[in-house]
Each structure stands twice: as structure tokens, then as C-alpha cells.
Design a protein around this motif. Structure first.
Motif, PDB file in Angstrom:
ATOM      1  N   LEU A 198       0.818  -1.217   0.000  1.00  0.00           N
ATOM      2  CA  LEU A 198       0.000   0.000   0.000  1.00  0.00           C
ATOM      3  C   LEU A 198       0.854   1.269   0.000  1.00  0.00           C
ATOM      4  O   LEU A 198       0.317   2.367  -0.094  1.00  0.00           O
ATOM      5  N   LEU A 199       2.184   1.124   0.174  1.00  0.00           N
ATOM      6  CA  LEU A 199       3.046   2.285   0.393  1.00  0.00           C
ATOM      7  C   LEU A 199       3.994   2.508  -0.778  1.00  0.00           C
ATOM      8  O   LEU A 199       4.356   1.566  -1.488  1.00  0.00           O
ATOM      9  N   PRO A 200       4.464   3.766  -0.938  1.00  0.00           N
ATOM     10  CA  PRO A 200       5.587   3.985  -1.858  1.00  0.00           C
ATOM     11  C   PRO A 200       6.849   3.356  -1.265  1.00  0.00           C
ATOM     12  O   PRO A 200       6.892   3.037  -0.071  1.00  0.00           O
ATOM     13  N   SER A 201       7.886   3.216  -2.060  1.00  0.00           N
ATOM     14  CA  SER A 201       9.105   2.501  -1.647  1.00  0.00           C
ATOM     15  C   SER A 201       9.779   3.157  -0.442  1.00  0.00           C
ATOM     16  O   SER A 201      10.477   2.513   0.323  1.00  0.00           O
ATOM     17  N   TYR A 202       9.587   4.478  -0.269  1.00  0.00           N
ATOM     18  CA  TYR A 202      10.262   5.175   0.831  1.00  0.00           C
ATOM     19  C   TYR A 202       9.409   5.204   2.114  1.00  0.00           C
ATOM     20  O   TYR A 202       9.754   5.837   3.095  1.00  0.00           O
ATOM     21  N   GLY A 203       8.288   4.506   2.125  1.00  0.00           N
ATOM     22  CA  GLY A 203       7.477   4.381   3.339  1.00  0.00           C
ATOM     23  C   GLY A 203       8.106   3.390   4.301  1.00  0.00           C
ATOM     24  O   GLY A 203       9.116   2.758   4.005  1.00  0.00           O
ATOM     25  N   ALA A 204       7.516   3.247   5.500  1.00  0.00           N
ATOM     26  CA  ALA A 204       8.021   2.315   6.521  1.00  0.00           C
ATOM     27  C   ALA A 204       6.862   1.509   7.059  1.00  0.00           C
ATOM     28  O   ALA A 204       5.796   2.054   7.366  1.00  0.00           O
ATOM     29  N   ALA A 205       7.055   0.180   7.201  1.00  0.00           N
ATOM     30  CA  ALA A 205       5.946  -0.698   7.576  1.00  0.00           C
ATOM     31  C   ALA A 205       6.133  -1.375   8.935  1.00  0.00           C
ATOM     32  O   ALA A 205       5.289  -2.124   9.382  1.00  0.00           O
ATOM     33  N   GLY A 206       7.265  -1.088   9.618  1.00  0.00           N
ATOM     34  CA  GLY A 206       7.597  -1.869  10.821  1.00  0.00           C
ATOM     35  C   GLY A 206       6.775  -1.558  12.054  1.00  0.00           C
ATOM     36  O   GLY A 206       6.411  -2.438  12.793  1.00  0.00           O
ATOM     37  N   ASN A 207       6.500  -0.301  12.343  1.00  0.00           N
ATOM     38  CA  ASN A 207       5.776   0.267  13.496  1.00  0.00           C
ATOM     39  C   ASN A 207       6.772   1.103  14.288  1.00  0.00           C
ATOM     40  O   ASN A 207       7.601   0.539  14.994  1.00  0.00           O
TER      41      ASN A 207
END
Length: 704
Positions: free
Chosen positions: A351-360
Motif C-alpha cells: 500500500l506504500l511507496p518505496s520510501y514508506g516504513a511498515a515496521g511500526n
């Protein structure tokens, strides 16, 4: 089933004693507020100086009305109030609110006038709120029985309302009670009632609290209190709120006043001004807040969210830095911000662009808002069993654009899977507040308050009401033989406690030198020797204690030395003798104490004991008596709790035996509150699991 105060909060008819045409004065404002807010019942202005007011017939006295009156609002000079109340009672008025001031708050003759109001309420059965009250506001019934400008209805004003769940406010300061309502309304919180209790001549905060606990339209209760007068009603309401799961947020003011307690023991001197109030709040699961905006934030989240199932928070943001700040805030409140599993991260990354962060924290970035990544991340986290709450950190300053579509967000919030909290780091626009309110959420603009509110919700979710202990039903020990002298020594105190069924070390009071051999044979080495006198409460201060005595010669030398030291430091003290007993085995030092509170009666205290007791002040209080279950919960609250649970490889302490002792002492204090003002056991040594506890020193203080 109807409640006796239904006719107070939802009257069909109101008589306004002292009504006026002058809108600059309080009597005129009262009538104006009632009408502006659309009171649906009958209003009867009472004032002999007018024939009519604002199109309403005005009556010379309440007796002239000739119709049933549910509520009389009294706003006339203090000297005329009592006669007016007599007329109200004679006319059959069920309730009265006295706005007028100049009574007990002034003292002297004015206090006597209030006493007469108390007597009138008892004699006639008419329920009276005030005097010196700011009145009340019932939002659902549209009863604005107050002059507070916060209820001044503005034409065509449409405020956002985020939830149908409502807050009820009971305040011992009218100004603050209506301020809480005013701030809550701005956030989009609905109200059931706000009531100012005034001087509480008849109706007190406890009775209003009890009404809101049983009221179906009140979901969360906010209390602002200085001191409780109708204690039994307050405690019954507190227990009922805990039983039915209705959350109570409380602010107690007056915490900085000097305590009026005799510091005969550590227990009393450490109590402070509000220890008993905090003990009651803790017992019944109240959420304590000492900040107005924080209390309103907690209320906002409680009315729009379910309680969380745990303390794991997902932080979702559109700005990396703001997300880290949100995660730090949650962590500083003791909440967990766990790294999400690879499976969930993989789903979010789609759902995110490549420079997003998904970890929390999860940074969906500004791009993720436009692509729908923000909404879909909420959808995913709302049903995930990896987190218990979601903190959404974003900017909601726009007057035209929203990062959510109502049709997508509303169903997720309606499902009430877990708390979903929205914090805007820019000042939120009115448009954003309205849009999110339509989805069922409030917008918060204080990040620390958001973090505190999430922690408080997690704590409230864990709360369980401890089983009640009936002191009257428990066996009663006759301790009268041990209460003959005005003060008690350690020896006297331990004899009393032993009589009450509390296990004590096997010690001997030696009153002459030639009895030492028998004492040695009984105690065994190593042993401890302590001077005993009802005139010396703190023995160590006069050199009155000798420990680890290992030989017969040392015993005889110590005996003489103790008598000499006591004679030198306290020549006037009457010496009972020297207490000889076995040295206790090692254990965790704990203090167990009781005190009598002027409002709530006997309190039980437990804390980290020994000589550092007053230094660390690591103590927990509860109203006495407590069960062993509740005593265990008290021990678990201590900062020193790890010391009891096998800290750094040490053996676990006998917490069960310690909890049983606390329960026994609390019961003794409750049953003998008329004779004992305080008990202090310090230290109590909690030995390894299965090896019990030893009461090293004890002091019982008689009630004066």
C-alpha cells in the motif's frame, strides 16, 4: 424503575423564585437560558414586582401558581431564602436548586441559615441542591437550570457530535463543571448532565454520582471533587459503577494542603493529604486525572472507543518524524509499540511507496494518503491480533480536504474492534472535526494527552473489582485487656496482635537480670534484645536495640547497656523491661500499617519497609478491610514488587503469607476503628516462599 431524582433532572415544571427582566443580572439570565435551550415544560416566574416577564405570567408567590411544581430555582438574597423554601415545600414542590450565596461559605450567622435549610429538607422531604450552586444542565431533556454562559444557546449553532455515548459531570465547583462540559462539547462529546453541587446542604456529590451510575443515558462519569460529605452514598455508587463497568474519571483538588494527622507513626506521616481518596479511587477502578484537557481527552476516547484488550499500540502516520514522536509518546506511557510480523509488513508495503516504513511506526507518507494506503492500513490493523490500539498521527488542518472517505472509515470505527485514536499535529480545522465526528471519532490536538488516555484505557481494561470483606461478619477478638494504658509499647502491641490471632515471634519480657538464663534457653542464639517502655515509641533513637547477640556474656552486658542508655536519653520514661527474642531469618523488609482517615475511616497501607521507608515512600493504600486477593494486588503495585518476586536470582518471597497478614491487620483495624487509630508493623520480613513472614517490630496507637 423511576429514580427519586428523575423529577429533579427532568422536571415537567419549574418555578423561578426571584425571576427578573434584567438579562444583565443572574435571575434574568436564568430565565433566558431556560427558554433559549427550549425547555419543553411549564415555567412559572415568581416575583411580586412584575405582572409578566418575557410573555410569561409572573406570580407574586409560588402559592399563587396552583399547579404541581417539580423544581424551584431560588435566586434571591440569602436572608429571604429560608422563607421562600418554606413556601415551596407548602406548595408541594418536589425539588429546589438554591443559586443564592452567603451561607456556610461565610460562616457565623450565615452558616446557621444553612443549618436551617438542612433541617427543612429533612422535615419536608423536599430535595435541595445548593446553596451557592451554579445549577445544572440536562442536555437530553433541554433543562438549562443554570446561569453558566457555556449553555447559552446560539441560533443555528451546529456542533459536531462524534458518539451517542454521553458523559455525566458532577462538580463541587460550578465553574469547573461547566468548563469540562464546554471543552468536551468542542471535541464532539455528547452530554447527559452537568451538575454543580454548591454547599451540599441536602443533595451531595455522592447522591448525584449515584444517580448517574444508574442512569441509562450516562456512559462515562467525570467527577471534580474537593471533599466528600455523603460518604456512604459515594462509596455505594463507586462500587456499583465498578460492578456495572461504567468508567469514572475523577479530579481531586486540595492535594497540597498540610495533612491534619498526628505523625505518631511512619504510616500517618507518609499518608499525605489525599492518600485515602486515592486509595478509594484505586479500589473502585477510577481513572485519576489532574489536568482538565487530559480528563476530557480520556472521556472523548472512552465515549468513542471500546477498551483495548492489551497494551500494544500501532502508530500510523503520514510524516516519519511525527510517527516516531507518537511511538515515543506511547512508549513513555509504558505502552508497547511492537514491530509488526513480516506477514503484516508485507501486506502494508503493498500500500506504500518505496520510501514508506511498515515496521511500526508505520509511515504511509503523504503519497499513501492519496493512494488509499492510510485507510487500508487502518482496515488491516483494525482486525489484526498483533496490536490492541491504533494511534493515527496526521495533519487535519485543511478546510476542504480529508484523508478519509466517510463511507470507508465509518464502518471500521462502528465495528469497535479496538481503540482508533486520531491526533493532528497541525491545528485541526472545524471541517476536519465535523467530518471525523460524522465517522464516529474525535480529533485530538495534545499528543501527551492521547498517550495518557490510551494508557488509562489499558489500565481500566485490566481492572477487576476485589471481593468485598464484611468486617461485621468476621469473628471479633476481645482486645480490651490490651487497651488499658493510653500508649502501648512494642511488647503491649505484640500482645494485642497475638490476641487478635496474628502470629508473633516467641519473645520474653525480662524484668530482672536473673531471668535472662531462661530467656536465652527459649530464644536460642543468635538473639535480639530491645528496651520496652510506653514512653519510648522509637527505640533505636535512644540506643534501645541490640541485634545478633551470639554469647551468654554479651546478653548480660547488653541487658545492662540497654537500661543505662534508656535512663540517659529518657530519664523520665517508665521502663517495662527488655524484650528478648530470636533473630529473624533474612527476608524482604516490608512495612504494613493502618491509619484512620477523617472521611473514609480505616485505611491499610503496605510498602517497602525498614529504615528507608520514609526515604523511598514506596507505599500503596486501600480502604480497610481488604481480602488476601486485594492485598496481593497492592503488593504487585509497589515499585519494589520485583524484590518479592525473585529479583536477580533471589528466592521468591512468601507473598501468600504476606497478603494474609495484610488482610488480618486490615480486618483488625476495621473492626476496632473506635479504639485503634493506627497500627504499624515495620519491618515485616517476608521470607522465602513457604517460610512465612516475621513481624520484627510492632506499634499499636490508641484512638484519643
Amino acid at each position: 424503575m423511576p429514580h427519586p431524582l428523575d423529577s429533579f433532572f427532568a422536571p415537567d415544571s419549574i418555578a423561578l423564585i426571584g425571576a427578573s427582566r434584567d438579562l444583565e443580572k443572574i435571575p434574568g439570565r436564568l430565565l433566558s437560558m431556560l427558554r433559549k435551550n427550549g425547555f419543553p415544560g411549564k415555567i412559572y416566574p415568581i416575583n411580586p414586582n412584575y405582572g409578566d416577564i418575557d410573555g410569561l405570567q409572573c406570580y407574586k408567590s409560588i402559592a399563587d401558581v396552583g399547579q404541581p411544581i417539580d423544581l424551584a430555582i431560588v435566586i434571591i438574597p440569602a436572608r429571604a431564602v429560608l422563607a421562600a423554601l418554606e413556601q415551596c415545600a407548602a406548595a408541594g414542590a418536589k425539588n429546589a436548586v438554591i443559586i443564592s450565596s452567603g451561607f456556610a461559605e461565610e460562616g457565623g450567622d450565615s452558616a446557621a441559615m444553612q443549618d436551617a435549610i438542612v433541617a427543612l429538607a429533612k422535615r419536608t422531604g423536599m430535595r435541595i441542591s445548593g446553596p451557592n450552586a451554579e445549577g445544572f444542565y440536562s442536555q437530553v431533556q433541554r433543562v438549562a437550570a443554570t446561569f453558566s454562559p457555556t449553555v447559552d444557546g446560539k441560533p443555528n449553532e451546529q456542533l459536531p457530535v462524534a458518539s451517542q455515548r454521553r458523559i455525566g459531570i458532577v462538580a463541587q465547583s460550578g465553574g469547573i463543571g461547566f468548563a469540562i462540559y464546554h471543552r468536551a462539547r468542542a471535541l464532539g462529546i455528547a452530554l447527559s448532565y452537568v451538575v454543580s453541587t454548591g454547599n451540599e446542604s441536602d443533595l451531595g456529590a455522592g447522591e448525584f454520582f449515584e444517580f448517574m451510575v444508574q442512569d441509562a443515558s450516562t456512559d462515562v462519569i467525570l467527577l471534580f471533587i474537593e471533599g466528600i460529605r455523603d460518604v456512604d452514598k459515594f462509596l455505594a455508587a463507586a462500587r456499583r459503577a465498578a460492578e456495572v463497568g461504567k468508567s469514572v474519571i475523577v479530579t481531586k483538588v486540595g492535594r497540597s494542603g498540610a495533612g491534619e494527622r498526628a505523625a505518631a507513626s511512619h504510616t500517618a506521616s507518609m499518608a499525605g493529604w489525599s492518600a485515602a481518596y486515592d486509595a478509594v479511587f484505586a479500589k473502585y477502578g477510577f481513572i485519576v486525572s489532574n489536568d482538565l484537557d487530559e480528563a476530557v481527552t480520556i472521556a472523548a476516547l472512552l465515549t468513542t472507543n471500546p477498551l483495548p484488550k492489551g497494551d500494544r499500540v500501532a502508530v500510523l502516520t503520514v510524516s516519519g518524524g511525527a510517527g516516531i514522536w507518537g511511538a515515543d509518546t506511547a512508549a513513555m506511557q509504558g505502552l508497547r509499540v511492537p514491530e509488526l510480523s513480516q506477514a503484516i509488513q508485507a501486506e502494508i508495503r503493498k500500500l506504500l511507496p518505496s520510501y514508506g516504513a511498515a515496521g511500526n511506526p508505520i509511515d504511509v507518507t503523504a503519497q499513501g494518503v492519496h493512494s488509499g494506503g492510510l485507510q487500508r492500513s487502518i482496515d488491516l490493523l483494525a482486525v489484526s491480533d498483533e496490536v490492541d490500539a491504533i494511534l493515527v498521527v496526521l495533519s487535519l488542518s485543511s478546510d476542504t480536504r480529508m484523508p478519509f472517505k466517510q463511507a470507508e472509515l465509518r464502518p471500521v470505527l462502528d465495528a469497535q474492534h479496538k481503540p482508533i485514536v486520531f491526533y493532528s499535529y497541525t491545528l485541526p480545522s472545524g471541517f476536519a472535526r465535523s467530518e471525523l465526528a460524522a465517522c464516529g471519532a474525535v480529533v485530538l490536538s495534545g499528543l501527551t494527552h492521547a498517550g495518557v488516555a490510551l494508557r488509562r484505557m489499558a489500565e481500566r481494561a485490566r481492572f477487576g473489582l476485589a471481593p468485598a470483606v464484611d468486617a461485621a461478619a468476621a469473628p471479633l477478638h476481645d482486645i480490651s485487656a490490651h487497651l488499658k494504658s493510653p500508649t502501648l509499647s512494642e511488647f503491649d502491641s505484640k500482645a494485642l496482635l497475638r490476641e487478635a490471632g496474628i502470629a508473633m515471634p516467641d519473645e520474653v519480657l525480662v524484668t530482672e537480670r536473673n531471668a535472662l538464663d531462661d530467656a536465652i534457653a527459649r530464644a536460642g542464639f543468635p538473639l535480639v534484645m530491645k528496651i520496652q517502655s510506653r514512653d519510648i515509641p522509637h527505640k533505636s533513637e535512644v540506643g534501645g536495640v541490640r541485634v545478633n547477640i551470639a554469647t551468654k556474656g554479651e546478653v548480660f552486658l547488653a541487658y545492662q547497656a540497654l537500661l543505662v542508655a534508656a535512663g540517659r536519653h529518657r530519664p523520665d520514661a517508665a521502663i517495662q523491661g527488655v524484650l528478648v527474642g530470636p533473630m529473624a531469618k533474612t527476608g524482604v523488609e516490608i512495612i504494613v500499617g493502618t491509619m484512620l482517615d477523617a472521611t473514609f475511616g480505616p485505611m491499610i497501607m503496605v510498602g517497602l519497609g525498614g529504615v528507608t521507608t520514609e526515604l523511598f515512600r514506596d507505599v500503596v493504600y486501600r480502604p480497610a478491610p481488604v481480602s488476601a486477593v486485594e492485598a496481593s494486588a497492592m503488593l504487585a503495585e509497589l515499585k519494589a514488587a520485583p524484590l518479592l518476586n525473585g529479583f536477580r536470582g533471589a528466592a521468591k518471597a512468601d507473598v501468600a503469607a504476606l497478603a494474609q497478614l495484610i488482610a488480618q491487620v486490615s480486618l483488625l483495624a476495621a473492626q476496632h476503628a473506635g479504639e485503634i487509630s493506627g497500627i504499624e508493623l515495620n519491618p515485616v520480613l517476608a521470607h522465602a516462599e513457604g517460610h512465612g513472614v516475621t513481624i520484627v517490630d510492632a506499634l499499636v496507637v490508641r484512638k484519643k
